[in-house]
Write a protein that holds these residues in place. Structure first.
Motif, PDB file in Angstrom:
ATOM      1  N   ASN A 133       0.808  -1.173  -0.014  1.00  0.00           N
ATOM      2  CA  ASN A 133      -0.170   0.067   0.135  1.00  0.00           C
ATOM      3  C   ASN A 133       0.885   1.277  -0.037  1.00  0.00           C
ATOM      4  OD1 ASN A 133      -2.380  -1.373   0.009  1.00  0.00           O
ATOM      5  ND2 ASN A 133      -2.747  -1.455   2.320  1.00  0.00           N
ATOM      6  N   ALA A 134       2.152   1.376  -0.317  1.00  0.00           N
ATOM      7  CA  ALA A 134       3.041   2.368  -0.197  1.00  0.00           C
ATOM      8  C   ALA A 134       2.382   3.426  -1.242  1.00  0.00           C
ATOM      9  CB  ALA A 134       4.414   2.015  -0.596  1.00  0.00           C
ATOM     10  N   SER A 135       2.328   4.692  -0.645  1.00  0.00           N
ATOM     11  CA  SER A 135       2.039   5.799  -1.473  1.00  0.00           C
ATOM     12  C   SER A 135       2.758   6.891  -1.607  1.00  0.00           C
ATOM     13  CB  SER A 135       0.639   6.363  -0.662  1.00  0.00           C
ATOM     14  OG  SER A 135       1.066   6.796   0.711  1.00  0.00           O
ATOM     15  N   GLY A 136       4.144   6.774  -1.092  1.00  0.00           N
ATOM     16  CA  GLY A 136       5.123   7.921  -1.072  1.00  0.00           C
ATOM     17  C   GLY A 136       5.027   8.867  -0.024  1.00  0.00           C
ATOM     18  N   PHE A 137       3.836   8.661   0.932  1.00  0.00           N
ATOM     19  CA  PHE A 137       3.701   9.610   1.977  1.00  0.00           C
ATOM     20  C   PHE A 137       4.805   9.146   3.324  1.00  0.00           C
ATOM     21  CE2 PHE A 137       1.781  10.396   6.156  1.00  0.00           C
ATOM     22  CZ  PHE A 137       1.595  11.838   6.049  1.00  0.00           C
ATOM     23  N   ALA A 138       5.485  10.096   3.662  1.00  0.00           N
ATOM     24  CA  ALA A 138       6.614   9.880   4.747  1.00  0.00           C
ATOM     25  C   ALA A 138       7.498   8.794   4.618  1.00  0.00           C
ATOM     26  CB  ALA A 138       5.725   9.638   6.289  1.00  0.00           C
ATOM     27  N   PRO A 139       8.265   8.698   3.620  1.00  0.00           N
ATOM     28  CA  PRO A 139       8.975   7.600   2.972  1.00  0.00           C
ATOM     29  C   PRO A 139       9.968   7.249   3.950  1.00  0.00           C
ATOM     30  CG  PRO A 139       9.699   9.637   1.632  1.00  0.00           C
ATOM     31  CD  PRO A 139       8.406   9.761   2.404  1.00  0.00           C
ATOM     32  N   ALA A 140      10.704   8.071   4.768  1.00  0.00           N
ATOM     33  CA  ALA A 140      11.643   7.892   5.892  1.00  0.00           C
ATOM     34  C   ALA A 140      11.065   6.931   6.965  1.00  0.00           C
ATOM     35  CB  ALA A 140      12.445   8.915   6.099  1.00  0.00           C
ATOM     36  N   TYR A 141       9.792   7.485   7.388  1.00  0.00           N
ATOM     37  CA  TYR A 141       9.040   6.617   8.470  1.00  0.00           C
ATOM     38  C   TYR A 141       8.527   5.383   7.884  1.00  0.00           C
ATOM     39  CZ  TYR A 141       5.691   5.822  11.892  1.00  0.00           C
ATOM     40  OH  TYR A 141       4.573   5.318  12.982  1.00  0.00           O
ATOM     41  N   SER A 142       8.067   5.708   6.902  1.00  0.00           N
ATOM     42  CA  SER A 142       7.527   4.074   6.275  1.00  0.00           C
ATOM     43  C   SER A 142       8.490   3.127   6.083  1.00  0.00           C
ATOM     44  CB  SER A 142       6.909   4.439   4.858  1.00  0.00           C
ATOM     45  OG  SER A 142       5.848   5.291   5.122  1.00  0.00           O
ATOM     46  N   THR A 143       9.561   3.609   5.584  1.00  0.00           N
ATOM     47  CA  THR A 143      10.879   2.546   5.450  1.00  0.00           C
ATOM     48  C   THR A 143      11.164   1.818   6.878  1.00  0.00           C
ATOM     49  OG1 THR A 143      11.730   3.815   3.574  1.00  0.00           O
ATOM     50  CG2 THR A 143      13.255   2.326   4.946  1.00  0.00           C
ATOM     51  N   SER A 144      11.347   2.774   7.802  1.00  0.00           N
ATOM     52  CA  SER A 144      11.731   2.223   9.121  1.00  0.00           C
ATOM     53  C   SER A 144      10.626   1.398   9.695  1.00  0.00           C
ATOM     54  CB  SER A 144      11.589   3.277  10.212  1.00  0.00           C
ATOM     55  OG  SER A 144      10.458   3.988  10.481  1.00  0.00           O
ATOM     56  N   LYS A 145       9.352   1.462   9.420  1.00  0.00           N
ATOM     57  CA  LYS A 145       8.241   0.529   9.840  1.00  0.00           C
ATOM     58  C   LYS A 145       8.225  -0.533   8.984  1.00  0.00           C
ATOM     59  CE  LYS A 145       6.584   2.631  13.391  1.00  0.00           C
ATOM     60  NZ  LYS A 145       6.846   2.301  14.704  1.00  0.00           N
ATOM     61  N   ALA A 146       8.559  -0.490   7.584  1.00  0.00           N
ATOM     62  CA  ALA A 146       8.507  -1.843   6.900  1.00  0.00           C
ATOM     63  C   ALA A 146       9.615  -2.536   7.263  1.00  0.00           C
ATOM     64  CB  ALA A 146       8.917  -1.330   5.234  1.00  0.00           C
ATOM     65  N   GLY A 147      10.854  -1.892   7.590  1.00  0.00           N
ATOM     66  CA  GLY A 147      12.063  -2.808   8.076  1.00  0.00           C
ATOM     67  C   GLY A 147      11.725  -3.441   9.556  1.00  0.00           C
ATOM     68  N   LEU A 148      10.896  -2.922  10.363  1.00  0.00           N
ATOM     69  CA  LEU A 148      10.596  -3.455  11.808  1.00  0.00           C
ATOM     70  C   LEU A 148       9.498  -4.724  11.147  1.00  0.00           C
ATOM     71  CD1 LEU A 148       9.822  -3.686  14.567  1.00  0.00           C
ATOM     72  CD2 LEU A 148       7.891  -1.829  13.919  1.00  0.00           C
ATOM     73  N   ASP A 149       8.927  -4.471  10.436  1.00  0.00           N
ATOM     74  CA  ASP A 149       7.852  -5.729   9.991  1.00  0.00           C
ATOM     75  C   ASP A 149       8.585  -6.766   9.475  1.00  0.00           C
ATOM     76  OD1 ASP A 149       5.820  -3.919  10.523  1.00  0.00           O
ATOM     77  OD2 ASP A 149       5.141  -3.772   8.541  1.00  0.00           O
ATOM     78  N   MET A 150       9.535  -6.774   8.898  1.00  0.00           N
ATOM     79  CA  MET A 150      10.321  -7.803   8.017  1.00  0.00           C
ATOM     80  C   MET A 150      11.106  -8.564   9.189  1.00  0.00           C
ATOM     81  SD  MET A 150      11.414  -9.868   5.751  1.00  0.00           S
ATOM     82  CE  MET A 150      11.039  -9.217   4.209  1.00  0.00           C
ATOM     83  N   ALA A 151      12.054  -7.590  10.120  1.00  0.00           N
ATOM     84  CA  ALA A 151      12.901  -8.127  11.126  1.00  0.00           C
ATOM     85  C   ALA A 151      11.767  -8.744  12.337  1.00  0.00           C
ATOM     86  CB  ALA A 151      13.578  -6.899  11.968  1.00  0.00           C
ATOM     87  N   ILE A 152      10.688  -8.376  12.513  1.00  0.00           N
ATOM     88  CA  ILE A 152       9.953  -9.179  13.740  1.00  0.00           C
ATOM     89  C   ILE A 152       9.309 -10.597  13.037  1.00  0.00           C
ATOM     90  CG2 ILE A 152       8.034  -8.967  15.189  1.00  0.00           C
ATOM     91  CD1 ILE A 152      10.462  -7.503  16.113  1.00  0.00           C
TER      92      ILE A 152
END
Length: 223
Positions: free
Chosen positions: A138-157
């Motif tokens: 669902n990536a929209s380009g909104f807040a890409p830095a924050y979104s990247t940090s949360k996507a990384g969290l999802d993958m890690a966990i």
């Protein structure tokens, strides 16, 4: 008695977690960067133990894990940063971006590593507070830095969860909604009380196995 540990416990969602769990008689280890200044947290009644903790200080996270030598029924990795100071593409402050990743992505990983033994003793539950903005589909380009940090969290966990399955520990990722906090803003439609009540219901329903990204209202979100 249920024993809970919460990071980022001094305001917003974390503070509400402390209120609700302590209000039901749980023993709460409440972690924040500046306990001396956490007046709202110190005003909550109950069996609450305050700890000074910055989740981006990985040595401090490990040390607290060694200090708290008791089974933990629930660990909520809530501490997070919004990333407004990272700037925009073409002018990123990469030091700020790196710190965002340390807090939002690596902080919860360090928390899981540090308190994994205590969770295993209790066959407990580990809940990492993520965001729908971490959804790659669902990536929209909104807040890409924050979104990247949360996507990384999802993958890690998601990748680490199987290490805990045989020990009976449930590991999950949760979207709290757009919440009326300092980070979410006054225009957000969900109150902290509504968000945390829903999140606690989802956490209670967790079982060991492969996690999904689940919203506070029970909706399952795409990766």
């Amino acid at each position: 008695m249920t024993t809970v540990l919460i990071t980022g416990a001094n305001r917003g969602i974390g503070l509400e977690f402390v209120k609700q769990y302590a209000g039901e008689g749980a023993r709460v280890h409440a972690c924040c960067r500046n306990p001396d200044k956490a007046d709202a947290l110190k005003a909550i009644s109950g069996d609450i133990v305050l700890h000074k903790l910055d989740v981006s200080d990985f040595a401090a996270v490990k040390a607290l894990g060694q200090k708290i030598d008791e089974p933990l029924d629930i660990v909520v990795a809530n501490a997070g940063a919004g990333g407004k100071d990272t700037g925009d593409f073409g002018g990123y402050d990469f030091e700020a971006f790196s710190n965002l990743l340390k807090v939002n992505t690596l902080g919860p990983v360090a928390t899981l590593e540090a308190f994994g033994p205590q969770l295993k003793k209790a066959k407990g539950k580990f809940a990492a507070i993520s965001s729908q903005l971490g959804s790659i589909e669902n990536a929209s380009g909104f807040a890409p830095a924050y979104s990247t940090s949360k996507a990384g969290l999802d993958m890690a966990i998601k990748s680490l969860a199987p290490l805990f399955t045989q020990a009976g520990v449930a590991v999950g990722l949760f979207h709290p909604g757009w919440v009326k906090t300092d980070m979410g803003g006054a225009e957000a439609p969900v109150t902290p009380e509504e968000s945390v009540a829903g999140l606690r219901k989802q956490i209670a329903a967790m079982t060991p196995g492969e996690p999904r990204l689940v919203a506070y209202n029970g909706d399952v979100l795409p990766w």
